[in-house]
Write an enzyme that holds these catalytic residues in place. Structure first.
Site, PDB file in Angstrom:
ATOM      1  N   ASP A 130       0.844  -1.203   0.000  1.00  0.00           N
ATOM      2  CA  ASP A 130       0.000   0.000   0.000  1.00  0.00           C
ATOM      3  C   ASP A 130       0.878   1.250   0.000  1.00  0.00           C
ATOM      4  O   ASP A 130       2.040   1.206   0.410  1.00  0.00           O
ATOM      5  CB  ASP A 130      -0.861   0.045   1.276  1.00  0.00           C
ATOM      6  CG  ASP A 130      -1.999  -0.967   1.266  1.00  0.00           C
ATOM      7  OD1 ASP A 130      -2.326  -1.513   0.204  1.00  0.00           O
ATOM      8  OD2 ASP A 130      -2.568  -1.199   2.359  1.00  0.00           O
ATOM      9  N   ARG A 183      -1.831  -0.386  -8.338  1.00  0.00           N
ATOM     10  CA  ARG A 183      -3.228  -0.054  -7.964  1.00  0.00           C
ATOM     11  C   ARG A 183      -3.293   1.472  -7.989  1.00  0.00           C
ATOM     12  O   ARG A 183      -2.485   2.133  -7.346  1.00  0.00           O
ATOM     13  CB  ARG A 183      -3.550  -0.545  -6.555  1.00  0.00           C
ATOM     14  CG  ARG A 183      -4.897  -0.019  -6.043  1.00  0.00           C
ATOM     15  CD  ARG A 183      -5.028  -0.083  -4.537  1.00  0.00           C
ATOM     16  NE  ARG A 183      -5.000  -1.424  -4.033  1.00  0.00           N
ATOM     17  CZ  ARG A 183      -4.478  -1.748  -2.841  1.00  0.00           C
ATOM     18  NH1 ARG A 183      -3.941  -0.820  -2.064  1.00  0.00           N
ATOM     19  NH2 ARG A 183      -4.482  -3.000  -2.426  1.00  0.00           N
TER      20      ARG A 183
HETATM   21  P1  FDA Z   1     -14.163   9.999  -3.793  1.00  0.00           P
HETATM   22  O1  FDA Z   1     -13.562  10.203  -2.448  1.00  0.00           O
HETATM   23  O2  FDA Z   1     -14.279  11.170  -4.695  1.00  0.00           O
HETATM   24  O3  FDA Z   1     -15.573   9.320  -3.605  1.00  0.00           O
HETATM   25  C1  FDA Z   1     -16.441   9.033  -4.686  1.00  0.00           C
HETATM   26  C2  FDA Z   1     -17.723   8.455  -4.122  1.00  0.00           C
HETATM   27  O4  FDA Z   1     -17.454   7.199  -3.520  1.00  0.00           O
HETATM   28  C3  FDA Z   1     -18.360   9.281  -2.996  1.00  0.00           C
HETATM   29  O5  FDA Z   1     -19.191  10.268  -3.498  1.00  0.00           O
HETATM   30  C4  FDA Z   1     -19.097   8.219  -2.211  1.00  0.00           C
HETATM   31  O6  FDA Z   1     -20.313   7.895  -2.857  1.00  0.00           O
HETATM   32  C5  FDA Z   1     -18.175   7.019  -2.330  1.00  0.00           C
HETATM   33  N1  FDA Z   1     -17.228   6.929  -1.193  1.00  0.00           N
HETATM   34  C6  FDA Z   1     -15.909   7.190  -1.206  1.00  0.00           C
HETATM   35  N2  FDA Z   1     -15.357   6.964  -0.008  1.00  0.00           N
HETATM   36  C7  FDA Z   1     -16.352   6.581   0.787  1.00  0.00           C
HETATM   37  C8  FDA Z   1     -16.425   6.203   2.156  1.00  0.00           C
HETATM   38  N3  FDA Z   1     -15.366   6.199   2.944  1.00  0.00           N
HETATM   39  N4  FDA Z   1     -17.647   5.842   2.651  1.00  0.00           N
HETATM   40  C9  FDA Z   1     -18.745   5.837   1.852  1.00  0.00           C
HETATM   41  N5  FDA Z   1     -18.728   6.191   0.563  1.00  0.00           N
HETATM   42  C10 FDA Z   1     -17.549   6.548   0.040  1.00  0.00           C
HETATM   43  N6  FDA Z   1      -5.287   5.372  -0.456  1.00  0.00           N
HETATM   44  C11 FDA Z   1      -3.958   5.552  -0.236  1.00  0.00           C
HETATM   45  O7  FDA Z   1      -3.526   6.680  -0.002  1.00  0.00           O
HETATM   46  N7  FDA Z   1      -3.113   4.473  -0.265  1.00  0.00           N
HETATM   47  C12 FDA Z   1      -3.538   3.214  -0.546  1.00  0.00           C
HETATM   48  O8  FDA Z   1      -2.735   2.275  -0.572  1.00  0.00           O
HETATM   49  C13 FDA Z   1      -4.923   3.023  -0.805  1.00  0.00           C
HETATM   50  N8  FDA Z   1      -5.429   1.798  -1.094  1.00  0.00           N
HETATM   51  C14 FDA Z   1      -6.733   1.672  -1.509  1.00  0.00           C
HETATM   52  C15 FDA Z   1      -7.228   0.448  -1.952  1.00  0.00           C
HETATM   53  C16 FDA Z   1      -8.498   0.349  -2.476  1.00  0.00           C
HETATM   54  C17 FDA Z   1      -8.980  -0.962  -2.991  1.00  0.00           C
HETATM   55  C18 FDA Z   1      -9.338   1.512  -2.541  1.00  0.00           C
HETATM   56  C19 FDA Z   1     -10.704   1.466  -3.134  1.00  0.00           C
HETATM   57  C20 FDA Z   1      -8.889   2.707  -2.047  1.00  0.00           C
HETATM   58  C21 FDA Z   1      -7.604   2.810  -1.514  1.00  0.00           C
HETATM   59  N9  FDA Z   1      -7.130   4.012  -0.997  1.00  0.00           N
HETATM   60  C22 FDA Z   1      -5.778   4.152  -0.742  1.00  0.00           C
HETATM   61  C23 FDA Z   1      -8.075   5.110  -0.658  1.00  0.00           C
HETATM   62  C24 FDA Z   1      -8.229   6.119  -1.783  1.00  0.00           C
HETATM   63  O9  FDA Z   1      -7.053   6.866  -1.919  1.00  0.00           O
HETATM   64  C25 FDA Z   1      -9.395   7.090  -1.517  1.00  0.00           C
HETATM   65  O10 FDA Z   1      -9.159   7.792  -0.344  1.00  0.00           O
HETATM   66  C26 FDA Z   1     -10.754   6.414  -1.428  1.00  0.00           C
HETATM   67  O11 FDA Z   1     -10.863   5.367  -2.336  1.00  0.00           O
HETATM   68  C27 FDA Z   1     -11.880   7.415  -1.703  1.00  0.00           C
HETATM   69  O12 FDA Z   1     -11.720   7.921  -2.991  1.00  0.00           O
HETATM   70  P2  FDA Z   1     -12.668   7.546  -4.234  1.00  0.00           P
HETATM   71  O13 FDA Z   1     -11.779   7.204  -5.376  1.00  0.00           O
HETATM   72  O14 FDA Z   1     -13.617   6.487  -3.868  1.00  0.00           O
HETATM   73  O15 FDA Z   1     -13.371   8.907  -4.631  1.00  0.00           O
END
Ligand code: FDA
Length: 306
Positions: A130, A183
């Site tokens: 990660d 990723r």
């Molecule tokens: P965004 O935050 O814009 O959210 C888009 C939509 O998704 C929101 O409007 C909501 O509907 C939904 N959503 C997002 N987060 C939510 C929550 N917590 N609860 C409910 N709904 C939510 N980061 C990092 O810095 N290092 C890493 O190694 C990883 N690893 C990782 C693995 C995997 C499989 C995922 C999916 C994510 C990560 N992350 C991560 C976290 C990533 O950087 C990020 O903070 C989150 O995925 C939220 O961003 P989104 O891309 O979902 O978009």
């Protein structure tokens, strides 16, 4: 503002010690965490596998302060890899370098992760490192490049790129040149404006640009987001450019947008869910609240209803 507050709270040692022991905190964390034991991680993995969803399993923990803790974490990961083989699970592992002792002894952390990649390679599996906050970006990339170059490790270790960092385009190019699996995520830490995009629109734009580069690379990558607009853009790009659906996967976090996870599988896209387990859930949990502060209210209401 709320995002900054929750990210700030995620590093509070006193609140962490209190929350991780409190029954209410533990009950709330279950929204995003499989449970406290390896067995709970295995149970959730089986449930997801049965629904056509692959898993990456993570033993929660970060910034360990002594070598015994780091060695213990590595032992637990070895145990998990054994469980994956024993149960025939569609699952690999994700880990954090600071959980492997990076803050205490870099050489030891490197050797612990190398041992895990060896183990994963022997059983045809994979280790994802990660990405943590920016003080660790270069160290993480250096370690992954180094491990990937060791005999037998090619394709067995990969890492994470955060679209909010200005440097990511260059980091992607260097990883792709070595054939290292990525990723792609937006990024979950608080970073200064000198190194990271601040506006969501800029982060999203960079995400889509990097995702297209990954999809065209011919290497198997993970597109990790819950953002429906980005997912639609990635799907449209894959269809337009005739990119095989089996050549990449979407990834989401356990407990978030389960409806969207199911829909992607139903529509024939590959889906992997990140399943964390363990007792040290506090920083992970607070980062999830930071991403969507409304979660805090939702969880509190549910708890009062019970
Ligand atoms: P965004 O935050 O814009 O959210 C888009 C939509 O998704 C929101 O409007 C909501 O509907 C939904 N959503 C997002 N987060 C939510 C929550 N917590 N609860 C409910 N709904 C939510 N980061 C990092 O810095 N290092 C890493 O190694 C990883 N690893 C990782 C693995 C995997 C499989 C995922 C999916 C994510 C990560 N992350 C991560 C976290 C990533 O950087 C990020 O903070 C989150 O995925 C939220 O961003 P989104 O891309 O979902 O978009």
């Amino acid at each position: 503002m709320l995002r900054a507050m929750f990210i700030g709270l995620s590093t509070s040692k006193s609140l962490r010690a209190f929350a991780e022991k409190s029954p209410m905190g533990r009950a709330m964390s279950q929204r995003f965490v499989a449970g406290e034991t390896v067995a709970s991680g295995v149970r959730v993995t089986k449930e997801l596998n049965a629904r056509g969803i692959a898993v990456t399993i993570d033993n929660l923990g970060e910034n360990v302060t002594n070598l015994d803790e780091a060695k213990q974490s590595a032992c637990l990961y070895h145990q998990m890899i054994d469980e994956i083989v024993k149960g025939g699970l569609n699952c690999n592992v994700s880990l954090k370098l600071t959980h492997m002792g990076m803050d205490v002894d870099e050489m030891l952390a490197r050797e612990l992760v190398s041992g895990l990649v060896d183990h994963a390679a022997r059983v045809d599996s994979f280790v994802r490192v990660d990405m943590e906050g920016s003080p660790y970006t270069q160290k993480t990339l250096d370690l992954v490049h180094d491990l990937h170059g060791r005999p037998g490790h090619q394709g067995r270790v990969g890492t994470v790129i955060q679209a909010y960092l200005f440097r990511s385009e260059k980091d992607v190019a260097e990883l792709l040149a070595k054939g290292i699996r990525i990723r792609l995520c937006k990024g979950a830490y608080k970073e200064p404006p000198e190194i990271a995009f601040k506006d969501k629109a800029d982060v999203d734009k960079n995400y889509v640009k990097l995702a297209q580069t990954l999809l065209k690379s011919g290497i198997y990558h993970g597109i990790a987001t819950h953002d429906e607009r980005i997912i639609e853009a990635v799907k449209a790009f894959a269809i337009r450019d005739k990119i095989d659906r089996d050549s990449f996967e979407f990834q989401m976090l356990y407990g978030i947008r389960r409806d969207l996870q199911e829909k992607l599988v139903k529509d024939g896209w590959r889906m992997r869910v990140y399943v964390p387990f363990g007792t040290e859930w506090y920083p992970y949990f607070m980062r999830r609240l930071a991403e969507r502060p409304a979660n805090a209210l939702f969880l509190a209401k549910n708890l009062l209803r019970k």
